[in-house]
Enzyme design. Structure first.
Site, PDB file in Angstrom:
ATOM      1  N   HIS A 329      47.440 -12.791-110.286  1.00 45.63           N
ATOM      2  CA  HIS A 329      47.646 -12.415-108.898  1.00 45.63           C
ATOM      3  C   HIS A 329      49.042 -11.870-108.578  1.00 45.63           C
ATOM      4  O   HIS A 329      49.281 -11.399-107.470  1.00 45.63           O
ATOM      5  CB  HIS A 329      47.382 -13.683-108.065  1.00 45.63           C
ATOM      6  CG  HIS A 329      47.360 -13.482-106.592  1.00 45.63           C
ATOM      7  ND1 HIS A 329      47.067 -12.279-105.980  1.00 45.63           N
ATOM      8  CD2 HIS A 329      47.583 -14.361-105.574  1.00 45.63           C
ATOM      9  CE1 HIS A 329      47.109 -12.419-104.673  1.00 45.63           C
ATOM     10  NE2 HIS A 329      47.430 -13.668-104.396  1.00 45.63           N
ATOM     11  N   LYS A 408      26.686 -12.999 -91.681  1.00 42.33           N
ATOM     12  CA  LYS A 408      27.360 -12.047 -90.790  1.00 42.33           C
ATOM     13  C   LYS A 408      26.428 -11.483 -89.722  1.00 42.33           C
ATOM     14  O   LYS A 408      26.830 -11.296 -88.560  1.00 42.33           O
ATOM     15  CB  LYS A 408      27.940 -10.908 -91.639  1.00 42.33           C
ATOM     16  CG  LYS A 408      28.637  -9.809 -90.868  1.00 42.33           C
ATOM     17  CD  LYS A 408      29.425  -8.901 -91.785  1.00 42.33           C
ATOM     18  CE  LYS A 408      28.572  -8.308 -92.884  1.00 42.33           C
ATOM     19  NZ  LYS A 408      29.344  -7.432 -93.785  1.00 42.33           N
ATOM     20  N   LYS A 413      25.432 -11.163 -83.814  1.00 37.89           N
ATOM     21  CA  LYS A 413      24.514 -11.277 -82.675  1.00 37.89           C
ATOM     22  C   LYS A 413      24.992 -12.320 -81.677  1.00 37.89           C
ATOM     23  O   LYS A 413      24.666 -12.264 -80.496  1.00 37.89           O
ATOM     24  CB  LYS A 413      23.115 -11.626 -83.176  1.00 37.89           C
ATOM     25  CG  LYS A 413      22.397 -10.467 -83.864  1.00 37.89           C
ATOM     26  CD  LYS A 413      21.023 -10.876 -84.358  1.00 37.89           C
ATOM     27  CE  LYS A 413      20.328  -9.714 -85.069  1.00 37.89           C
ATOM     28  NZ  LYS A 413      19.005 -10.125 -85.614  1.00 37.89           N
ATOM     29  N   SER A 417      33.544 -12.482 -83.835  1.00 42.14           N
ATOM     30  CA  SER A 417      34.105 -11.942 -85.071  1.00 42.14           C
ATOM     31  C   SER A 417      33.682 -12.833 -86.223  1.00 42.14           C
ATOM     32  O   SER A 417      33.940 -14.047 -86.195  1.00 42.14           O
ATOM     33  CB  SER A 417      35.630 -11.912 -84.990  1.00 42.14           C
ATOM     34  OG  SER A 417      36.216 -11.972 -86.272  1.00 42.14           O
ATOM     35  N   PRO A 418      33.004 -12.301 -87.254  1.00 46.74           N
ATOM     36  CA  PRO A 418      32.559 -13.156 -88.369  1.00 46.74           C
ATOM     37  C   PRO A 418      33.690 -13.939 -89.014  1.00 46.74           C
ATOM     38  O   PRO A 418      33.538 -15.128 -89.305  1.00 46.74           O
ATOM     39  CB  PRO A 418      31.916 -12.160 -89.341  1.00 46.74           C
ATOM     40  CG  PRO A 418      31.414 -11.064 -88.455  1.00 46.74           C
ATOM     41  CD  PRO A 418      32.457 -10.930 -87.384  1.00 46.74           C
ATOM     42  N   TYR A 441      46.553 -21.606 -93.277  1.00 47.63           N
ATOM     43  CA  TYR A 441      46.997 -20.265 -93.685  1.00 47.63           C
ATOM     44  C   TYR A 441      45.753 -19.417 -93.924  1.00 47.63           C
ATOM     45  O   TYR A 441      44.884 -19.786 -94.693  1.00 47.63           O
ATOM     46  CB  TYR A 441      47.789 -20.417 -94.977  1.00 47.63           C
ATOM     47  CG  TYR A 441      48.355 -19.186 -95.642  1.00 47.63           C
ATOM     48  CD1 TYR A 441      49.716 -19.107 -95.913  1.00 47.63           C
ATOM     49  CD2 TYR A 441      47.556 -18.129 -96.060  1.00 47.63           C
ATOM     50  CE1 TYR A 441      50.255 -18.002 -96.559  1.00 47.63           C
ATOM     51  CE2 TYR A 441      48.086 -17.021 -96.703  1.00 47.63           C
ATOM     52  CZ  TYR A 441      49.435 -16.959 -96.955  1.00 47.63           C
ATOM     53  OH  TYR A 441      49.973 -15.868 -97.595  1.00 47.63           O
ATOM     54  N   SER A 443      45.089 -15.362 -95.064  1.00 48.59           N
ATOM     55  CA  SER A 443      45.737 -14.111 -95.444  1.00 48.59           C
ATOM     56  C   SER A 443      45.354 -12.982 -94.502  1.00 48.59           C
ATOM     57  O   SER A 443      44.183 -12.806 -94.173  1.00 48.59           O
ATOM     58  CB  SER A 443      45.349 -13.713 -96.865  1.00 48.59           C
ATOM     59  OG  SER A 443      45.974 -14.531 -97.799  1.00 48.59           O
ATOM     60  N   THR A 454      50.757  -9.107 -97.788  1.00 48.84           N
ATOM     61  CA  THR A 454      50.089 -10.007 -96.850  1.00 48.84           C
ATOM     62  C   THR A 454      51.047 -10.568 -95.813  1.00 48.84           C
ATOM     63  O   THR A 454      52.249 -10.613 -96.012  1.00 48.84           O
ATOM     64  CB  THR A 454      49.439 -11.208 -97.588  1.00 48.84           C
ATOM     65  OG1 THR A 454      50.455 -11.937 -98.280  1.00 48.84           O
ATOM     66  CG2 THR A 454      48.363 -10.754 -98.554  1.00 48.84           C
TER      67      THR A 454
END
Length: 616
Positions: A329, A408, A413, A417-418, A441, A443, A454
């Protein structure tokens, strides 16, 4: 450390930036991207105070307010640090004021093992056609090579978010790349993709180099499979001492072990360079994970032996044909590798990749096995690394909640916001388990800026705390619960929108702190216990989603916390829970319960609103 960030769109919108026609499509907007901004000091401090209010009591908050007031006094240290930070940001030779500090502190200077603290994984859904491991590995390799071709030729379309292109610079570090252990700080190296057309294949802890080009022509999928079958045969049934486990060590230990390994035999440097310069590593494991928990654990950590965790990309194929990926990462966040892995799975599932001729050319050079001279010193280091790794993994627990109740489509529906909705699932689950909420936290990707990575979206708010308390209070009417829920979701959406614009409070405060000179005392804002409390990420969370994955995750970032990675697919949710055995089964239960209860509350509210609207 930083965590992965949410998915991004690929379809090209109308762009307000000029194009650079001297480069390919991949980098055509790079020079036009804006630089990461430095927020106004007043705005950041207001946001910081607002974010810590639900985490501390009134007495603690009063002390924090006083520390913030002292920090922002006219002509004081806060203004001076802001001036220094702005000077760095406005330096024409600096593309991103945060980059060098963040890469050093969060990644290369970080000395704990990359596994479990830095690397991350995706596990793929099954391939019903390719259950043979060599067949599946060959298809994955071919698909990965097609993605690499588009990256190397700069023909890959950039990613976009809300009509704006994102920084694609990290794609340069995707293939033919490796992290190197070094004191006091590691570093990354990349190798020429035109002259390094080989991959590293690891089987039974043995390393093989497989060239993927013969006579200027890339090996077909059938040819790759035939070469992999030779590797299975060459590797046999016995395991070698696991060189790869050294890459799981504390970075200072691995630095010393690597020196020892190179000193053991002059040829070792070139042998390691073969691994380090390879396109990627392909790990052919001899285990057969079945459940989502088992395959996630195997991709995330496994037994630590049949790997080389310093490679930027490791594709993993198991004995039973299941597969996944492990990523290093340090130089690249999750969105590029999510795109890579989604691409691989997509083109294979939809037969959109050119597998080449089914005929295998004669005279393919045999894969080259790397033979190491393992002295007693090296064997002792391997033994220590194995014990340290086994002890570390034994302390951890990983559980996967594959929630198939909805996803989602239903959340949209419900008018939410998902991502913010799922963040509230996590907040409610934590409150059910602990009776409080702690620093969380999420990201937020800042790749709309040059070399952006980020920012933190701080999930816990006064609104989220009011809502979880209401959800657990049977005296609160369901309409009020829904109203408070939407308020909490909207507060999260607002913070996330500001964070992706580079206007969160965490990276700015970090930059101010890093602007202190060595002989200067830390201002009270940074020594105040609230600052430590608000950055002690008991919940480290992030979303990356693909309909082709059945798992995605990484480890916790504090000893008393959880790493909760999640996917929001069309009709399902997936939570990967990792902790130092903090009753993950209980967290699993509360996440599931929270998801079910939230749907009931919000659907009731939607139905009630519909009834009222119909009467009107």
């Amino acid at each position: 450390m930083a965590r992965r960030n949410s998915s991004v769109a690929i379809k090209k919108p109308i762009i307000p930036y000029p194009e650079d026609n001297s480069v390919g499509p991949l980098f055509r907007y790079q020079k036009s991207l804006p630089k990461l901004p430095v927020p106004a000091l007043k705005d950041t401090l207001e946001k910081y105070l607002k974010s810590v209010r639900p985490l501390v009591n009134s007495e603690e908050y009063a002390k924090t307010e006083a520390a913030v007031a002292e920090f922002q006094k006219p002509g004081g240290i806060g203004e001076e640090l802001q001036r220094r930070l702005l000077a760095k940001a406005n330096n024409p030779n600096v593309l991103n004021w945060l980059e060098d500090w963040w890469n050093e502190i969060a990644y290369f200077g970080y000395r704990d093992p990359v596994v479990v603290y830095v690397s991350y994984f995706y596990s793929y859904k099954d391939d019903k056609i390719r259950k043979n491991p060599a067949t599946r590995a060959a298809a994955i390799t071919t698909a990965a090579l097609e993605f690499r071709r588009q990256v190397v030729n700069q023909q890959l379309e950039p990613e976009y978010a809300k009509g704006l292109p994102l920084c694609m610079d990290s794609y340069k570090l995707m293939f033919n790349a490796c992290r190197y252990p070094s004191k006091p700080s590691d570093y990354e190296a990349t190798f020429d993709p035109t002259t390094n057309n080989h991959i590293t294949v690891i089987r039974k802890n043995k390393f093989f180099i497989l060239d993927l080009v013969k006579d200027g022509i890339q090996l077909s999928t059938a040819e790759i499979e035939s070469q992999l079958l030779k590797i299975y045969e060459l590797a046999g049934d016995t395991k070698d001492p696991p060189i790869g486990v050294l890459t799981t060590e504390n970075r200072d230990n691995w630095t010393e072990y690597r020196k020892m390994f190179l000193a053991a035999d002059p040829k070792h440097e070139q042998l390691l360079k073969k691994i380090e310069s390879s396109i990627f590593a392909l790990c052919l494991d001899d285990s057969s994970p079945i459940t989502v928990d088992e395959i996630s654990h195997a991709c995330w950590a496994g037994d630590g032996r049949n790997r080389y965790f310093d490679k930027s990309l490791q594709f993993i194929v198991f004995e039973n044909g299941k597969a996944g990926f492990n990523g290093e990462h340090s130089s690249m966040d999750g969105t590029p590798t999510c795109r890579l892995n989604d691409f691989i799975c997509n083109v294979i599932a939809n037969n959109k990749v050119d597998y080449g001729s089914p005929n295998v050319r004669s005279g393919l050079p045999a894969p080259q096995q790397l033979h190491f001279n393992l002295t007693s010193e090296v064997l002792s280091a391997i033994s220590k690394a194995e014990k340290n790794y086994d002890d570390l993994i034994a302390k951890h627990d990983l559980r996967v909640l594959a929630y198939e109740g909805y996803g989602k489509n239903v959340i949209k529906k419900l008018g939410a916001s998902p991502d913010a909705y799922v963040q509230m699932i996590i907040q409610l689950a934590y409150y059910k388990m602990y009776g409080t909420n702690r620093a969380t936290y999420e990201s937020a990707q800042t790749r709309k800026f040059q070399h952006g990575r980020t920012e933190v979206c701080r999930t816990v708010s006064v609104d989220s705390v009011n809502w979880v308390k209401a959800m657990e209070d049977p005296k609160v009417p369901i309409e009020a619960k829904a109203e408070l829920g939407y308020k909490a979701i909207n507060a999260h959406v607002k913070y996330m929108a500001e964070a992706v614009e580079g206007r969160g409070c965490d990276r700015h405060l970090f930059g101010l702190r890093m602007s202190l000179k060595p002989n200067e005392n830390k201002p009270a804002i940074f020594t105040d216990p609230t600052y430590a409390k608000s950055t002690h990420w008991n919940l480290s969370t992030s979303q990356l989603s693909s309909e082709y994955f059945q798992g995605y995750g990484w480890g916790e970032v504090v000893p008393d916390g959880y790493g909760i990675a999640y996917m929001i697919n069309n009709d399902s949710l997936n939570f990967n829970i990792v902790s130092l055995r903090l009753k993950n089964d209980t967290m699993w239960h509360y996440l599931k319960e929270s998801a079910t209860e939230m749907r009931q509350v919000f659907e009731y509210a939607q139905a009630k609103a519909g009834q009222i609207k119909a009467k009107l």
